[in-house]
Design a protein around this motif. Structure first.
Motif, short mmCIF file in Angstrom:
data_model
loop_
_atom_site.label_atom_id
_atom_site.label_comp_id
_atom_site.label_asym_id
_atom_site.label_seq_id
_atom_site.Cartn_x
_atom_site.Cartn_y
_atom_site.Cartn_z
N ALA A 477 30.40 71.68 44.31
CA ALA A 477 29.49 72.11 45.38
C ALA A 477 28.09 72.23 44.81
O ALA A 477 27.90 72.81 43.73
CB ALA A 477 29.94 73.44 45.97
N VAL A 478 27.10 71.69 45.50
CA VAL A 478 25.72 71.64 45.00
C VAL A 478 24.80 72.33 45.99
O VAL A 478 24.80 72.01 47.18
CB VAL A 478 25.26 70.18 44.78
N LEU A 479 24.02 73.30 45.49
CA LEU A 479 23.04 74.00 46.32
C LEU A 479 21.80 73.13 46.46
O LEU A 479 21.20 72.72 45.46
CB LEU A 479 22.68 75.34 45.67
N THR A 480 21.40 72.83 47.68
CA THR A 480 20.23 72.00 47.93
C THR A 480 19.01 72.87 48.22
O THR A 480 19.14 74.07 48.50
CB THR A 480 20.47 71.06 49.10
N ALA A 481 17.83 72.25 48.20
CA ALA A 481 16.61 72.99 48.53
C ALA A 481 16.66 73.51 49.97
O ALA A 481 16.21 74.61 50.26
CB ALA A 481 15.39 72.08 48.33
N GLN A 482 17.25 72.71 50.88
CA GLN A 482 17.37 73.15 52.27
C GLN A 482 18.31 74.34 52.38
O GLN A 482 18.09 75.23 53.21
CB GLN A 482 17.86 71.99 53.13
N ASP A 483 19.36 74.38 51.56
CA ASP A 483 20.27 75.53 51.56
C ASP A 483 19.51 76.81 51.19
O ASP A 483 19.73 77.87 51.77
CB ASP A 483 21.42 75.31 50.58
N LEU A 486 17.28 77.92 54.10
CA LEU A 486 18.02 78.46 55.25
C LEU A 486 18.92 79.63 54.88
O LEU A 486 19.54 80.23 55.76
CB LEU A 486 18.86 77.36 55.89
N GLY A 487 19.02 79.95 53.58
CA GLY A 487 19.84 81.07 53.16
C GLY A 487 21.33 80.86 53.38
O GLY A 487 22.07 81.80 53.64
N ARG A 488 21.81 79.62 53.26
CA ARG A 488 23.21 79.32 53.53
C ARG A 488 23.93 78.95 52.24
O ARG A 488 23.32 78.78 51.18
CB ARG A 488 23.32 78.19 54.53
N ALA A 489 25.26 78.81 52.33
CA ALA A 489 26.05 78.40 51.18
C ALA A 489 25.76 76.95 50.83
O ALA A 489 25.18 76.20 51.62
CB ALA A 489 27.54 78.58 51.49
N ALA A 490 26.19 76.54 49.63
CA ALA A 490 25.93 75.18 49.16
C ALA A 490 26.60 74.15 50.07
O ALA A 490 27.79 74.26 50.36
CB ALA A 490 26.44 75.02 47.73
N THR A 491 25.83 73.17 50.52
CA THR A 491 26.37 72.13 51.40
C THR A 491 26.42 70.77 50.72
O THR A 491 27.05 69.85 51.23
CB THR A 491 25.52 72.00 52.67
N GLY A 492 25.73 70.61 49.57
CA GLY A 492 25.74 69.33 48.88
C GLY A 492 27.04 69.13 48.12
O GLY A 492 27.78 70.08 47.84
N ARG A 493 27.35 67.89 47.80
CA ARG A 493 28.51 67.55 47.00
C ARG A 493 28.11 66.54 45.96
O ARG A 493 27.24 65.69 46.18
CB ARG A 493 29.63 66.97 47.88
N ALA A 527 26.26 74.98 41.40
CA ALA A 527 25.40 73.98 40.77
C ALA A 527 24.15 73.78 41.61
O ALA A 527 24.16 73.98 42.82
CB ALA A 527 26.16 72.66 40.63
N LEU A 528 23.07 73.40 40.93
CA LEU A 528 21.79 73.22 41.61
C LEU A 528 21.49 71.74 41.81
O LEU A 528 21.79 70.90 40.95
CB LEU A 528 20.65 73.85 40.80
N GLY A 529 20.86 71.45 42.96
CA GLY A 529 20.39 70.11 43.23
C GLY A 529 18.93 69.94 42.83
O GLY A 529 18.31 70.86 42.26
N PRO A 530 18.34 68.78 43.14
CA PRO A 530 16.93 68.54 42.81
C PRO A 530 15.99 69.47 43.58
O PRO A 530 16.39 70.10 44.57
CB PRO A 530 16.73 67.08 43.21
N GLN A 531 14.73 69.54 43.14
CA GLN A 531 13.67 70.32 43.79
C GLN A 531 13.92 71.83 43.74
O GLN A 531 13.39 72.57 44.55
CB GLN A 531 13.47 69.87 45.24
N LEU A 532 14.72 72.27 42.77
CA LEU A 532 14.98 73.70 42.61
C LEU A 532 14.70 74.10 41.16
O LEU A 532 14.78 73.29 40.24
CB LEU A 532 16.43 74.03 42.97
N VAL A 533 14.37 75.37 40.97
CA VAL A 533 14.15 75.93 39.64
C VAL A 533 14.96 77.23 39.54
O VAL A 533 14.96 78.04 40.47
CB VAL A 533 12.66 76.22 39.37
N LEU A 534 15.64 77.40 38.42
CA LEU A 534 16.42 78.61 38.17
C LEU A 534 15.66 79.55 37.25
O LEU A 534 15.08 79.11 36.25
CB LEU A 534 17.76 78.22 37.55
#
Length: 638
Positions: A477-483, A486-493, A527-534
């Protein structure tokens, strides 16, 4: 071999291979490739996997593929794959397995191009004898497309099946003048014995592979090499149906040399509208009354340069329907593509009075029944799932064939008007209890420090997300910038890969875009997707909600002199120097403000939905106004 190949050998996901590379110092080092797509030695990887107890026996198909992959570079890989596939598709397996190398080379001069090809042909034949010809050829095709996933623009099986279903049920000859690897012809010939597949493809190796894929399925076929527009391999062909997914937006399609071609019955295609040349080529190769389905870019429906040809297609009764497909249906186009459904007019035909418009983005499964319903009664404007538009409404100055222009998407809500009202009342009640409060008494300016300084001091870590994630239906499961926004759970794969960044509970993740500034405290490992910083914090020094709040505030004021700067420089974000107890007080205030903003979004969405439901209901007659409702703001109008 790639990391994906290693994962398949060991029967694990890509993320596991990435984990092995980080955890085990003796994992084989790359021997080629790039930093983002490294290549490893098969022998070294096999030795390491066996030593770790992660591999008992190399699968036969994977072992064959590694031999194939190591026998040809990227430019020659398709040629080799197509020759191996053609050998097992068109020759007796016994001859390939038991014949002498010299005999095989003499018998297959067009398929043996280099030293070492015969042992590979023999190995492919052995796999085909054990697992079947079709499975072996499809294995080679699948591995090739995976190895060149960025270069190959292949129509999806779902779209291919839809296009084939639009011309069924029937038996006869089906033609694809730009057949690629044969996907459309395979979909049309799903019942062997009923269809003869005819195809043309520019690239010789691609045409050979398409022919092999059709042959192992028992489909009678004839696939030839050549450019269908400038070098038609079937000049006299009149097929029962034509399916085509042509290349989009080609300027070098032969405009000058084909200016007087008899195929252009509906007008000379403009230089920049190669798709209209393919449409007319397909119609020219259909028998009178024959069906044609062409995948088209959405721009072809409304470009000014093509309006004359669109008009002639409508006036002649050749264009019967346009279907708007969901995004991603055509690899050549980032925009949602269209299907044009055409029919070559017969001498006795009457010109149809309507053209069907369908929006498949709402319910793709309704396309085929809607089309069949229209064919049964083409004069009925009300068609479930679409609309039959009168020809006179299409023949204006623009001749725009975009389905969305003629279809009104109904506004729906699971709970109807009552549900929308309850959601609005609930959200507004929550808003009332979350109205921001706080003392407006001034205080001394904060003493600030940047995140970059804190990172250099070792008080926190700043980890950029990956430049990209490997797409795929993997378990990751991958957390996207849109996630995050929107404050939602990871929708990317995805399937992981080098550069994978995993956020832990308590970490702060922020989006790099200032258009929708957002920062979020992670509650579950992801896991993190692109356009994000931890940002990984020391819990003894920082409250994560405090840090997230100031990141959000900083993102609303982009650094830099350029107006509308589009990225956040996380390292320049300033934090007040406050003790942990004071940080937590601010953190609770920021959390409350986040809940207020979420309730505000809910109220806005519910209010907009309620308004649209009321408007559509009143306009359609499904909703009656309150007879005693007055214009005053205190009255309940509905």
């Amino acid at each position: 071999m790639t990391a994906g190949d290693i994962a398949r050998l060991a029967g694990v996901g890509r993320a596991a291979v990435s984990n092995w590379r980080r955890r085990f110092g003796d994992f084989p080092a790359p021997v080629g490739g790039t930093a983002s797509s490294p290549l490893f030695s098969l022998a070294e990887v096999e030795t390491w996997l066996r030593a770790q107890g992660k591999l008992q026996r190399l699968p036969e198909d994977e072992l064959l593929w590694q031999r194939v992959r190591n026998s040809a570079d990227d430019l020659r890989l398709l040629s080799l794959v197509s020759r191996l596939a053609a050998a097992v598709a068109h020759r007796r397996l016994g001859t390939l397995l038991r014949g002498e190398d010299s005999e095989i080379a003499q018998a297959l001069p067009e398929l043996v191009a280099a030293e070492g090809d015969v042992p590979l042909i023999r190995a492919t034949a052995a796999l085909a004898e054990a697992r079947g010809r079709e499975e072996t050829v499809e294995f080679l095709y699948t591995r090739y497309t995976e190895a060149h996933s960025r270069r190959i623009q292949e129509i999806s099986p779902e779209v291919a099946q839809l296009m084939a279903a639009l011309i069924q049920p029937w038996t006869g000859e089906v033609f694809d003048p730009s057949c690629g690897h044969g996907g459309l012809l395979i979909a049309a010939g799903s019942e062997p014995g009923k269809v003869r597949a005819v195809g043309q493809e520019r690239d010789a190796a691609t045409a050979r592979l398409a022919g092999a894929r059709l042959a192992v399925r028992g489909i009678d076929s004839d696939v030839r090499r050549g450019d269908a527009l400038t070098g038609d391999a079937f000049p006299g062909l009149q097929a029962d149906a034509v399916l085509c997914s042509p290349p989009f937006s080609e300027r070098g399609w032969g405009y000058e040399e084909l200016a007087g071609d008899p195929r252009w019955r509906y007008g000379l295609p403009p230089r920049g509208e190669s798709e209209l040349a393919w449409v007319q080529h397909c119609l020219a190769h259909a028998r009178p009354g024959g069906q044609v389905v062409v995948l088209m870019p959405p721009a072809a429906a409304g470009r000014r340069s093509g309006r004359r040809i669109r008009s002639q297609l409508i006036r002649a009764g050749a264009l019967r329907a346009v279907v708007a497909l969901p995004s991603g249906a055509a690899p050549q186009s980032a925009m949602p593509p269209h299907l044009w459904l055409l029919r070559r007019p017969a001498a006795e035909d009457q010109v149809p009075s309507h053209v069907l418009m369908i929006d498949a983005t709402v319910s793709p499964e309704a396309v085929v029944p809607t089309w069949h319903s229209f064919v049964t009664d083409p004069r009925r404007e009300t068609v479930p799932g679409g609309r039959a538009v009168p020809v006179v409404d299409l023949l204006d100055d623009e001749v725009d064939l975009t389905p969305g222009r003629y279809l009104v998407r109904p506004v729906t809500s699971p709970g109807g008007m009552a549900g929308a009202r309850e959601e609005l009342l609930s959200a507004t009640a929550e808003l009332t209890g979350l109205l921001p409060t706080g003392s407006e008494s001034p205080r001394d300016p904060f003493s600030m420090i940047s995140l970059g300084e804190l990172a250099r001091a070792g008080s926190l870590q700043i980890v950029p997300g990956p430049l990209r994630t490997e797409p795929g239906p993997g378990e990751l499961a991958v957390l996207t910038a849109q996630d995050v926004v929107l404050g939602r759970a990871a929708t990317g794969r995805g399937t992981g890969g080098p550069g994978l960044v995993v956020a832990q509970p308590g970490d702060v993740v922020t989006s790099l875009s200032t258009r929708t500034p957002a920062a979020r405290v992670i509650e579950e490992k992801t896991a993190l997707g692109p356009q994000l910083v931890l940002i990984r914090l020391d819990p003894e020094l920082f409250d994560p909600h405090f840090v997230a709040g100031f990141l959000r505030a900083s993102a609303r004021q982009p650094a830099g002199s350029a107006p509308g700067a589009a990225r956040v420089d996380v390292r320049r974000t300033q934090l007040p120097r406050l003790p942990l107890a004071e940080q937590r007080r601010y953190g609770r205030a920021f959390q409350r403000l986040e809940r207020f903003e979420e309730a505000l979004r809910r109220a806005g969405a519910a209010g907009e939905l309620l308004s649209r439901l009321a408007l559509d209901g009143l306009a359609s007659g499904k909703l009656q106004p309150d007879p005693e409702a007055g214009p005053g703001p205190s009255r309940d109008v509905l």
